[in-house]
Design a protein around this motif. Structure first.
Motif, PDB file in Angstrom:
ATOM      1  N   GLY A 100       2.083  11.838  -1.420  1.00 12.80           N
ATOM      2  CA  GLY A 100       3.064  10.762  -1.446  1.00 12.80           C
ATOM      3  C   GLY A 100       3.703  10.473  -0.104  1.00 12.80           C
ATOM      4  N   GLN A 101       3.065  10.895   0.984  1.00 11.52           N
ATOM      5  CA  GLN A 101       3.654  10.746   2.305  1.00 11.52           C
ATOM      6  C   GLN A 101       2.958   9.654   3.119  1.00 11.52           C
ATOM      7  OE1 GLN A 101       6.510  12.569   2.875  1.00 11.52           O
ATOM      8  NE2 GLN A 101       6.052  13.011   0.707  1.00 11.52           N
ATOM      9  N   VAL A 102       3.671   9.150   4.126  1.00  9.31           N
ATOM     10  CA  VAL A 102       3.129   8.156   5.055  1.00  9.31           C
ATOM     11  C   VAL A 102       3.241   8.731   6.457  1.00  9.31           C
ATOM     12  CG1 VAL A 102       3.299   5.821   5.963  1.00  9.31           C
ATOM     13  CG2 VAL A 102       3.879   6.266   3.566  1.00  9.31           C
ATOM     14  N   LEU A 103       2.113   8.888   7.129  1.00  9.99           N
ATOM     15  CA  LEU A 103       2.098   9.451   8.475  1.00  9.99           C
ATOM     16  C   LEU A 103       1.752   8.378   9.510  1.00  9.99           C
ATOM     17  CD1 LEU A 103       2.166  11.929  10.393  1.00  9.99           C
ATOM     18  CD2 LEU A 103      -0.305  12.129  10.022  1.00  9.99           C
ATOM     19  N   PRO A 104       2.703   7.981  10.358  1.00 14.96           N
ATOM     20  CA  PRO A 104       2.359   7.089  11.454  1.00 14.96           C
ATOM     21  C   PRO A 104       1.523   7.847  12.499  1.00 14.96           C
ATOM     22  CG  PRO A 104       4.701   6.976  10.951  1.00 14.96           C
ATOM     23  CD  PRO A 104       4.145   8.198  10.267  1.00 14.96           C
ATOM     24  N   VAL A 105       0.402   7.289  12.859  1.00 13.63           N
ATOM     25  CA  VAL A 105      -0.454   7.856  13.916  1.00 13.63           C
ATOM     26  C   VAL A 105      -0.545   6.754  14.967  1.00 13.63           C
ATOM     27  CG1 VAL A 105      -2.614   9.054  14.420  1.00 13.63           C
ATOM     28  CG2 VAL A 105      -1.697   9.058  12.089  1.00 13.63           C
ATOM     29  N   ASN A 144      -2.043  10.128  -0.075  1.00 17.25           N
ATOM     30  CA  ASN A 144      -1.220   9.929   1.112  1.00 17.25           C
ATOM     31  C   ASN A 144      -1.668   8.688   1.864  1.00 17.25           C
ATOM     32  OD1 ASN A 144       0.582  12.447   1.334  1.00 17.25           O
ATOM     33  ND2 ASN A 144      -1.432  13.345   0.996  1.00 17.25           N
ATOM     34  N   ALA A 145      -0.842   8.243   2.779  1.00 18.82           N
ATOM     35  CA  ALA A 145      -1.175   7.075   3.592  1.00 18.82           C
ATOM     36  C   ALA A 145      -0.999   7.399   5.065  1.00 18.82           C
ATOM     37  CB  ALA A 145      -0.290   5.888   3.218  1.00 18.82           C
ATOM     38  N   LEU A 146      -1.814   6.784   5.879  1.00 20.02           N
ATOM     39  CA  LEU A 146      -1.694   6.899   7.326  1.00 20.02           C
ATOM     40  C   LEU A 146      -1.468   5.514   7.896  1.00 20.02           C
ATOM     41  CD1 LEU A 146      -4.150   9.007   6.311  1.00 20.02           C
ATOM     42  CD2 LEU A 146      -3.788   9.805   8.650  1.00 20.02           C
ATOM     43  N   ALA A 147      -0.641   5.449   8.927  1.00 22.06           N
ATOM     44  CA  ALA A 147      -0.337   4.175   9.578  1.00 22.06           C
ATOM     45  C   ALA A 147      -0.804   4.263  11.033  1.00 22.06           C
ATOM     46  CB  ALA A 147       1.162   3.887   9.511  1.00 22.06           C
ATOM     47  N   PRO A 148      -2.081   3.973  11.277  1.00 24.79           N
ATOM     48  CA  PRO A 148      -2.639   4.152  12.617  1.00 24.79           C
ATOM     49  C   PRO A 148      -2.502   2.913  13.499  1.00 24.79           C
ATOM     50  CG  PRO A 148      -4.395   3.633  11.100  1.00 24.79           C
ATOM     51  CD  PRO A 148      -3.124   3.642  10.290  1.00 24.79           C
ATOM     52  N   LEU A 149      -2.611   3.145  14.781  1.00 21.80           N
ATOM     53  CA  LEU A 149      -2.654   2.064  15.768  1.00 21.80           C
ATOM     54  C   LEU A 149      -3.689   2.448  16.812  1.00 21.80           C
ATOM     55  CD1 LEU A 149      -1.413  -0.609  16.839  1.00 21.80           C
ATOM     56  CD2 LEU A 149       0.145   0.802  18.194  1.00 21.80           C
ATOM     57  N   ALA A 150      -4.701   1.607  16.985  1.00 21.84           N
ATOM     58  CA  ALA A 150      -5.778   1.947  17.911  1.00 21.84           C
ATOM     59  C   ALA A 150      -6.409   0.696  18.494  1.00 21.84           C
ATOM     60  CB  ALA A 150      -6.845   2.790  17.200  1.00 21.84           C
ATOM     61  N   ALA A 151      -7.182   0.896  19.519  1.00 18.67           N
ATOM     62  CA  ALA A 151      -7.925  -0.196  20.153  1.00 18.67           C
ATOM     63  C   ALA A 151      -9.156  -0.496  19.310  1.00 18.67           C
ATOM     64  CB  ALA A 151      -8.318   0.190  21.569  1.00 18.67           C
ATOM     65  N   THR A 152      -9.067  -1.522  18.472  1.00 19.83           N
ATOM     66  CA  THR A 152     -10.164  -1.918  17.607  1.00 19.83           C
ATOM     67  C   THR A 152     -10.312  -3.430  17.666  1.00 19.83           C
ATOM     68  OG1 THR A 152      -8.769  -2.234  15.661  1.00 19.83           O
ATOM     69  CG2 THR A 152      -9.622  -0.005  16.048  1.00 19.83           C
ATOM     70  N   ALA A 153     -11.298  -3.943  16.945  1.00 16.27           N
ATOM     71  CA  ALA A 153     -11.495  -5.389  16.891  1.00 16.27           C
ATOM     72  C   ALA A 153     -10.280  -6.088  16.279  1.00 16.27           C
ATOM     73  CB  ALA A 153     -12.755  -5.713  16.084  1.00 16.27           C
ATOM     74  N   MET A 154      -9.597  -5.418  15.363  1.00 15.69           N
ATOM     75  CA  MET A 154      -8.449  -6.031  14.706  1.00 15.69           C
ATOM     76  C   MET A 154      -7.263  -6.206  15.657  1.00 15.69           C
ATOM     77  SD  MET A 154      -6.775  -5.064  10.994  1.00 15.69           S
ATOM     78  CE  MET A 154      -8.339  -5.329  10.160  1.00 15.69           C
ATOM     79  N   THR A 155      -7.191  -5.368  16.682  1.00 16.62           N
ATOM     80  CA  THR A 155      -6.085  -5.470  17.650  1.00 16.62           C
ATOM     81  C   THR A 155      -6.517  -6.151  18.955  1.00 16.62           C
ATOM     82  OG1 THR A 155      -6.555  -3.252  18.540  1.00 16.62           O
ATOM     83  CG2 THR A 155      -4.941  -3.411  16.746  1.00 16.62           C
ATOM     84  N   ILE A 206       0.837  -1.206   0.000  1.00 11.12           N
ATOM     85  CA  ILE A 206       0.000   0.000   0.000  1.00 11.12           C
ATOM     86  C   ILE A 206       0.870   1.253   0.000  1.00 11.12           C
ATOM     87  CG2 ILE A 206      -1.552   1.354   1.477  1.00 11.12           C
ATOM     88  CD1 ILE A 206      -3.026  -1.278   2.076  1.00 11.12           C
ATOM     89  N   ILE A 207       2.005   1.191   0.664  1.00  8.91           N
ATOM     90  CA  ILE A 207       2.922   2.337   0.640  1.00  8.91           C
ATOM     91  C   ILE A 207       3.425   2.573  -0.772  1.00  8.91           C
ATOM     92  CG2 ILE A 207       5.154   3.201   1.443  1.00  8.91           C
ATOM     93  CD1 ILE A 207       4.597   1.736   4.104  1.00  8.91           C
ATOM     94  N   GLY A 208       3.791   1.501  -1.471  1.00  9.21           N
ATOM     95  CA  GLY A 208       4.220   1.635  -2.856  1.00  9.21           C
ATOM     96  C   GLY A 208       3.112   2.145  -3.751  1.00  9.21           C
ATOM     97  N   LEU A 209       1.915   1.641  -3.528  1.00 11.91           N
ATOM     98  CA  LEU A 209       0.745   2.110  -4.278  1.00 11.91           C
ATOM     99  C   LEU A 209       0.535   3.602  -4.059  1.00 11.91           C
ATOM    100  CD1 LEU A 209      -1.904   1.470  -5.918  1.00 11.91           C
ATOM    101  CD2 LEU A 209      -2.992   1.071  -3.696  1.00 11.91           C
ATOM    102  N   THR A 210       0.635   4.024  -2.818  1.00  8.82           N
ATOM    103  CA  THR A 210       0.440   5.428  -2.459  1.00  8.82           C
ATOM    104  C   THR A 210       1.438   6.326  -3.171  1.00  8.82           C
ATOM    105  OG1 THR A 210      -0.439   4.853  -0.275  1.00  8.82           O
ATOM    106  CG2 THR A 210       0.461   7.078  -0.538  1.00  8.82           C
TER     107      THR A 210
END
Length: 259
Positions: free
Chosen positions: A248-253, A192-203, A173-177
């Motif tokens: 074209g940026q990736v932001l870790p959140v 742009n892309a965001l790289a989030p981390l949160a309390a969700t069902a996936m985590t 996805i980063i390459g796609l972005t």
């Protein structure tokens, strides 16, 4: 004119714009759909589970926002085309903002991971982001308000154990972005892309396992999990005029997980 007399436009307002959010029936996707609507956008809430999407859209409307819903398997080109058109119809035929958030996991250590598990996760995350973006492109405007926001992860930046499929998808996805950002810049569309981390069902599996949770929290500089609502404003920023010259940026959140 003094500084006090100057007026500035609300660069975070999304009034008069439309948005399509995938995987918006819960978690980060739901929070993003709600935040975009609160900023003024008309939002098409989509999810593989139609009833989940319907509930979120109805809640947004009940709160005074503008929203509709649709069932969407992001791997299905026909469904993606229908959703893109429906989202554009919320704004006279123009789709301003696409958020590729839909995701899935199928964890396994590499020796035990099957080709089916690998292809499934790649399909939802990477192929899905391509498929919906491809469907949306004809509705995105060339006036500087067109946005594609992809969701990646720390796994795509640094790798992860037990999720080769997920890490590969998120790196893709980063390459796609970055590639789309270069192609679509000529149309004044930012990607742009965001790289989030949160309390969700996936985590949830990690968060509810004492050993895994301790290891993950040790990696987060801030030492806690975010709520989806803490993540969503970052998407509003990238969707707004405040980010009109960022692409074209990736932001870790992620509370300092990737620094």
């Amino acid at each position: 004119m003094t500084v006090e007399q100057r007026t500035y436009p609300d660069v975070f307002s999304l009034q008069g714009r439309s948005a399509l959010v995938t995987g918006a029936g819960a978690g980060i996707g739901e929070a993003v759909a709600r935040a975009l609507a609160a900023a003024g956008a008309a939002v098409l809430v989509t999810d593989l589970q139609e009833e989940a999407a319907r509930a979120v859209a109805e809640s947004i409307v009940a709160g005074g926002g503008t929203a509709a819903h649709a069932a969407l398997d992001v791997r299905n080109a026909e469904q993606a085309a229908t959703a893109a058109r429906q989202a554009a119809e919320l704004n006279g035929g123009t789709l301003n903002i696409l958020v590729n958030n839909a995701g899935a996991i199928a964890p396994a250590m590499f020796p035990k991971m099957t080709a089916e598990q690998f292809e499934f996760v790649i399909g939802v995350h990477l192929v899905g982001s391509f498929t919906v973006s491809h469907a949306a492109q004809e509705f995105l405007p060339d006036d500087g308000t067109g946005r594609i926001l992809n969701v990646t992860s720390a796994a795509g930046l640094t790798g992860t154990i037990g999720q080769v499929n997920y890490g590969s998808a998120k790196a893709g996805i980063i390459g796609l972005t970055k590639s789309l950002a270069k192609e679509l810049a000529r149309r004044q569309i930012t990607v742009n892309a965001l790289a989030p981390l949160a309390a969700t069902a996936m985590t949830e599996t990690v968060r509810t396992n004492e050993k895994l949770s301790a290891k993950q929290l040790a990696r987060i500089a801030m030492g806690r999990w975010a709520t989806p609502e803490e993540i969503a404003p970052s998407f509003v920023f990238f969707a707004s005029d405040a980010a009109s010259y960022i692409t074209g940026q990736v932001l870790p959140v992620d509370g300092g997980t990737v620094v």
